[in-house]
Design a protein around this motif. Sequence first.
Motif, PDB file in Angstrom:
ATOM      1  N   SER A  32       0.824  -1.176  -0.239  1.00 46.93           N
ATOM      2  CA  SER A  32       0.045   0.168  -0.043  1.00 46.93           C
ATOM      3  C   SER A  32       0.864   1.226   0.067  1.00 46.93           C
ATOM      4  CB  SER A  32      -0.962   0.003   1.324  1.00 46.93           C
ATOM      5  OG  SER A  32      -1.579   1.098   1.445  1.00 46.93           O
ATOM      6  N   ASP A  33       0.457   2.164  -0.750  1.00 47.32           N
ATOM      7  CA  ASP A  33       1.422   3.451  -0.773  1.00 47.32           C
ATOM      8  C   ASP A  33       0.938   4.495   0.440  1.00 47.32           C
ATOM      9  OD1 ASP A  33       2.921   5.026  -3.043  1.00 47.32           O
ATOM     10  OD2 ASP A  33       1.515   6.493  -1.955  1.00 47.32           O
ATOM     11  N   LYS A  34       1.780   5.050   0.765  1.00 43.29           N
ATOM     12  CA  LYS A  34       1.809   5.804   1.962  1.00 43.29           C
ATOM     13  C   LYS A  34       0.813   7.044   1.467  1.00 43.29           C
ATOM     14  CE  LYS A  34       6.193   4.494   3.798  1.00 43.29           C
ATOM     15  NZ  LYS A  34       7.575   5.096   4.329  1.00 43.29           N
ATOM     16  N   ASP A  35       1.033   7.744   0.599  1.00 49.78           N
ATOM     17  CA  ASP A  35       0.448   8.818   0.085  1.00 49.78           C
ATOM     18  C   ASP A  35      -0.973   8.652  -0.472  1.00 49.78           C
ATOM     19  OD1 ASP A  35       2.623  10.063   1.354  1.00 49.78           O
ATOM     20  OD2 ASP A  35       3.643  10.020  -0.645  1.00 49.78           O
ATOM     21  N   ARG A  36      -1.086   7.735  -1.209  1.00 46.61           N
ATOM     22  CA  ARG A  36      -2.246   7.815  -1.986  1.00 46.61           C
ATOM     23  C   ARG A  36      -2.980   6.212  -1.741  1.00 46.61           C
ATOM     24  NH1 ARG A  36      -1.982  11.566  -6.255  1.00 46.61           N
ATOM     25  NH2 ARG A  36      -0.795  13.241  -5.092  1.00 46.61           N
ATOM     26  N   PRO A  37      -4.138   6.103  -2.124  1.00 47.92           N
ATOM     27  CA  PRO A  37      -4.895   4.803  -1.924  1.00 47.92           C
ATOM     28  C   PRO A  37      -4.727   4.170  -3.094  1.00 47.92           C
ATOM     29  CG  PRO A  37      -6.326   6.837  -2.793  1.00 47.92           C
ATOM     30  CD  PRO A  37      -5.240   7.384  -2.579  1.00 47.92           C
ATOM     31  N   CYS A  38      -3.329   3.488  -3.294  1.00 46.20           N
ATOM     32  CA  CYS A  38      -3.151   2.721  -4.307  1.00 46.20           C
ATOM     33  C   CYS A  38      -1.993   1.791  -4.099  1.00 46.20           C
ATOM     34  CB  CYS A  38      -2.973   3.360  -5.669  1.00 46.20           C
ATOM     35  SG  CYS A  38      -1.564   4.541  -5.619  1.00 46.20           S
ATOM     36  N   CYS A  39      -1.769   0.761  -4.924  1.00 46.79           N
ATOM     37  CA  CYS A  39      -0.397   0.075  -4.605  1.00 46.79           C
ATOM     38  C   CYS A  39       0.693   1.313  -4.741  1.00 46.79           C
ATOM     39  CB  CYS A  39      -0.447  -0.923  -5.629  1.00 46.79           C
ATOM     40  SG  CYS A  39      -1.701  -2.137  -5.301  1.00 46.79           S
ATOM     41  N   ALA A  40       1.834   0.715  -4.049  1.00 43.46           N
ATOM     42  CA  ALA A  40       3.083   1.565  -4.151  1.00 43.46           C
ATOM     43  C   ALA A  40       3.716   1.402  -5.518  1.00 43.46           C
ATOM     44  CB  ALA A  40       4.257   1.138  -3.315  1.00 43.46           C
ATOM     45  N   PRO A  41       4.288   2.466  -6.257  1.00 42.44           N
ATOM     46  CA  PRO A  41       4.779   2.460  -7.632  1.00 42.44           C
ATOM     47  C   PRO A  41       5.908   1.455  -7.628  1.00 42.44           C
ATOM     48  CG  PRO A  41       4.138   4.705  -7.011  1.00 42.44           C
ATOM     49  CD  PRO A  41       3.966   3.698  -5.843  1.00 42.44           C
ATOM     50  N   SER A  42       6.076   0.829  -8.603  1.00 41.54           N
ATOM     51  CA  SER A  42       7.406  -0.106  -8.987  1.00 41.54           C
ATOM     52  C   SER A  42       8.553   1.168  -9.984  1.00 41.54           C
ATOM     53  CB  SER A  42       7.333  -1.293  -9.751  1.00 41.54           C
ATOM     54  OG  SER A  42       6.281  -1.911  -9.012  1.00 41.54           O
ATOM     55  N   TRP A  43       9.144   1.987  -9.139  1.00 41.62           N
ATOM     56  CA  TRP A  43       9.766   2.966  -9.849  1.00 41.62           C
ATOM     57  C   TRP A  43      11.021   2.537 -10.253  1.00 41.62           C
ATOM     58  CZ3 TRP A  43       9.039   6.685 -12.761  1.00 41.62           C
ATOM     59  CH2 TRP A  43      10.133   7.690 -13.190  1.00 41.62           C
ATOM     60  N   SER A  44      11.525   1.479  -9.392  1.00 38.06           N
ATOM     61  CA  SER A  44      12.794   0.978  -9.871  1.00 38.06           C
ATOM     62  C   SER A  44      12.660   0.345 -11.434  1.00 38.06           C
ATOM     63  CB  SER A  44      13.472   0.337  -8.978  1.00 38.06           C
ATOM     64  OG  SER A  44      12.526  -0.931  -8.499  1.00 38.06           O
ATOM     65  N   GLU A  45      11.730  -0.502 -11.347  1.00 38.82           N
ATOM     66  CA  GLU A  45      11.412  -1.353 -12.736  1.00 38.82           C
ATOM     67  C   GLU A  45      11.335  -0.193 -13.843  1.00 38.82           C
ATOM     68  OE1 GLU A  45      12.045  -4.515 -13.071  1.00 38.82           O
ATOM     69  OE2 GLU A  45      12.587  -4.892 -11.238  1.00 38.82           O
ATOM     70  N   SER A  46      10.649   0.650 -13.521  1.00 36.43           N
ATOM     71  CA  SER A  46      10.173   1.604 -14.733  1.00 36.43           C
ATOM     72  C   SER A  46      11.365   2.117 -15.024  1.00 36.43           C
ATOM     73  CB  SER A  46       9.396   2.580 -14.057  1.00 36.43           C
ATOM     74  OG  SER A  46       8.110   2.281 -13.578  1.00 36.43           O
ATOM     75  N   LEU A  47      12.304   2.601 -14.154  1.00 36.81           N
ATOM     76  CA  LEU A  47      13.549   3.179 -14.742  1.00 36.81           C
ATOM     77  C   LEU A  47      14.301   2.163 -15.616  1.00 36.81           C
ATOM     78  CD1 LEU A  47      14.958   5.045 -11.428  1.00 36.81           C
ATOM     79  CD2 LEU A  47      14.000   6.198 -13.472  1.00 36.81           C
ATOM     80  N   LYS A  48      14.628   0.891 -15.117  1.00 41.43           N
ATOM     81  CA  LYS A  48      15.136  -0.105 -16.003  1.00 41.43           C
ATOM     82  C   LYS A  48      14.384  -0.065 -17.424  1.00 41.43           C
ATOM     83  CE  LYS A  48      16.159  -3.171 -11.873  1.00 41.43           C
ATOM     84  NZ  LYS A  48      16.214  -4.453 -11.450  1.00 41.43           N
TER      85      LYS A  48
END
Length: 878
Positions: A32-48
């Motif tokens: 769960s994301d701390k700031d938003r009512p959704c799953c936490a983003p996978s930013w590291s995979e996105s950068l890859k």
Amino acid sequence: TVKKLGKPPHLIMRIMDCVLMLFQRKLDQVASDKDRPCCAPSWSESLKLMSQTGFLQGLQGFNKDSINEETVELMKPYFDMDDYTLESAKRVCGDVAGLCSWTKAMSSFYSVNKEVLPLKANLVIQEGRLQKANAELAIAQAQLDEKEAELNVVKEQYEAAMSKKQQLIDDANTCRRKMNAATALIDGLGGERERWTLQSKEFQEQIQRLVGDVLLGSAFLSYSGPFNQEFRTILLEQWKSELKTRGIPFTSSIVLTELLTTPIIIGEWNLQGLPNDDLSIQNGIIVTKATRYPLLIDPQGQGKNWIKNREASNDMKTTSLNNKYFRQHLEDCLSLGNSLLIEDVGEELDPALDNVLEKNFIKSGSMLKVKVGDKEIDVMKGFMLYITTKLPNPYYTPEISARTVMVDFTVTIRGLEDQLLGRVILTEKQELESERVKLLEDITANKRKMKELEDNLLYRLTSTKGSLVDDESLITVLRTTKTTAEEVTEKLRVAAETEQKINSAREEFRPVATRGSILYFLIVEMSLINPMYQTSLVQFLGVFDISMARSAKSPITAKRIQSIIDYLTFAVFKYTSRGLYEEHKLLFTLLLALKIDLQRGHVKHQEFQNLIKGGAALDLKACPAKVCKWITDMTWLNLVELSKLPQFADILAQVGRNDKSWKMWYDSSTPEEAPIPDGYNNSLDTFRKLLLIRSWCPDRVLPQARKYIAEAMGVQYAEGVILDMHGMWEEANPRVPMVGLLSLGSDPTNNIDTLSRKLGLELRVVSMGQGQEVHARRLLQQGQQTGGWVLLQNCHLCLDFLDELLANVLETEQVHDSFNMWITTEVHDNFPINLLQASIKFTNEPPQGVRAGLKRTYSNISQDQLDVSNLPQWKPML
């Protein structure tokens, strides 16, 4: 730009999570994301993912069919968030905004593509089948091409064979057609061979004689016009003699009418009103063929009528030299190319015609001009000039004779007889005359058609190039010509039979036409005695028509004919006698009786000559010696001439043997009443007694002549005619003047005045003389407008005014019904013939003899005078 961000906006990371899902890349463990009512983003995979070198190409070439329903469901929570929009993405980072739209587009594509995928799968299957079918088709097509190649070879062989067959058929048809054409030519021309061969020989002979024939034809056209038939025949014989003397070949039996025209044209002329006698046909040839303009000597007007009918379709203008618009009419016809008829000229022509008659045309470019007076007028093609005169024997200057071709159109006995016969049949058997006219039209049309067909055939025969049998149109023309010629020949045969029947029926009434012709020519001959005795053919035809209308009707043709003849003869006698002086009335009546008896054969020509000439032409020294001294020389010459007649062959010897009886008879006061010696009293008829009395006692010819007239014609002819002024007025109309011929003591003014008072009409009188024309015009205008009579006295004193007077009477449009023109004049050689021929003529002399004088006196007494008179003697005498 996004890769450089240490901590990118949350929306960008979510967008990249959706991209990872689509590329089916590994995501971080769900938390769960701390700031938003959704799953936490996978930013590291996105950068890859973004670090990979083919990221952009991967987006562009993304395999959309790899998207499945699970991926779409995983992305749905992201799409449902409020900020997951293009506008929000643009505000956060414009570079990633496009990926936001792309992810949504991929989701939308899936919803559509999930229905298309089965179809694509099916497409692959079907394409496999198609490839298999195409392979099989290629094999079959190869086999087909092989067979078609074999078929084409066979077809070529077949077509070559058929071509050869068609060529043989065409050759056979051509041969057959040529045979048929040759047969048609032989059959069609075989009938003409003999005639054409004969004509060819005749043409060769004619060519040898052509110079002389053309000379005769040219001379005829140039010089024969002014002469009658007898003189023309003499001229032709003289010309033939001259040609024979000079060794110029010519056709000895030449017929000029056949040389210069055709029966077809003559038939057309006859339908237009030209009589069918030789003289009239020759006149028609001269008028139409001569190079100079014709001047017609046409006392009866039949030439003028023919020209008017002939030129009816050519807008011909009719004028006269006295017409005030004459010059304008001439100029108009010249410039428009119309025909012009100048009628009733005198012995002089207008000088304005000189250049036109001489054809002094001026060439101006392609146009011709002629000088008329002081003006140059264009001469258009089609202009034709005709001139006519009513003078029976005019004298024209050599200049006029050279400028024109004069033609004597005086009516002939044969021509008038045919014309009168036509009028009789038209009245008595109208359907017969209509049938005859239609028959003549048909015959003329058929002959013209035959001539055209033959001319066309001969032209085609001479103009065809190559073999005749190759010209199919020639065969068609020949076939048409032969068929039509057979039809026309049959029509002409039937027409000839019909014409013969019609002519036989018409000939029944020939005696009426013959009598009419005799009467008319006698009337014409009276003008030789006095120039005022002019009667037009139109006037005579009027009397002729009235006689047929008023004579007694009968279903028996012979009785009807005799009725017409009797009525006509007496009607003409009365009409003519009314306009003769007393001294000429008996002469006219005697000539009338003699001409009728000559026609009947009751009087021979030699007897007629004896009555006219007696022995005046004999020489006393060359005659037998007188048997008695008491006989005068002139009487003896008359007897010698009389003895040449069969009835008087022995008269010279009889006078010598019985001179006392002859002397006694000769000395009697009325030898015509006394018995004639030697049995002549019983053996001679009245006319032969007249011959005998003419030889012995010329002073007693008139009483015997009256007896002959009474016996031959009837008592009414011997008594003469009393002038009936009222009856004459009834015959007249506002267009017909009445001309009184004056003599000493015979002025009809009082009779005219009395009749006008009796009828209640105003009589306006003017005595003509110098300067009286103005008053005459004024009275004439008043009479024509308001009615009444106008009397012009002594018109022989104003001859120049009379042409204007006649034109006024004939041409004024509005004329009062009660208007009449009366004229008195003395005899004058230059009195206008037109006026005399258009008027009713009368004399007012006291009649000769007591009986005639009493009849005239009694005829002037009315019932009113008897009722008023107290004398008892009048009624018994009347």
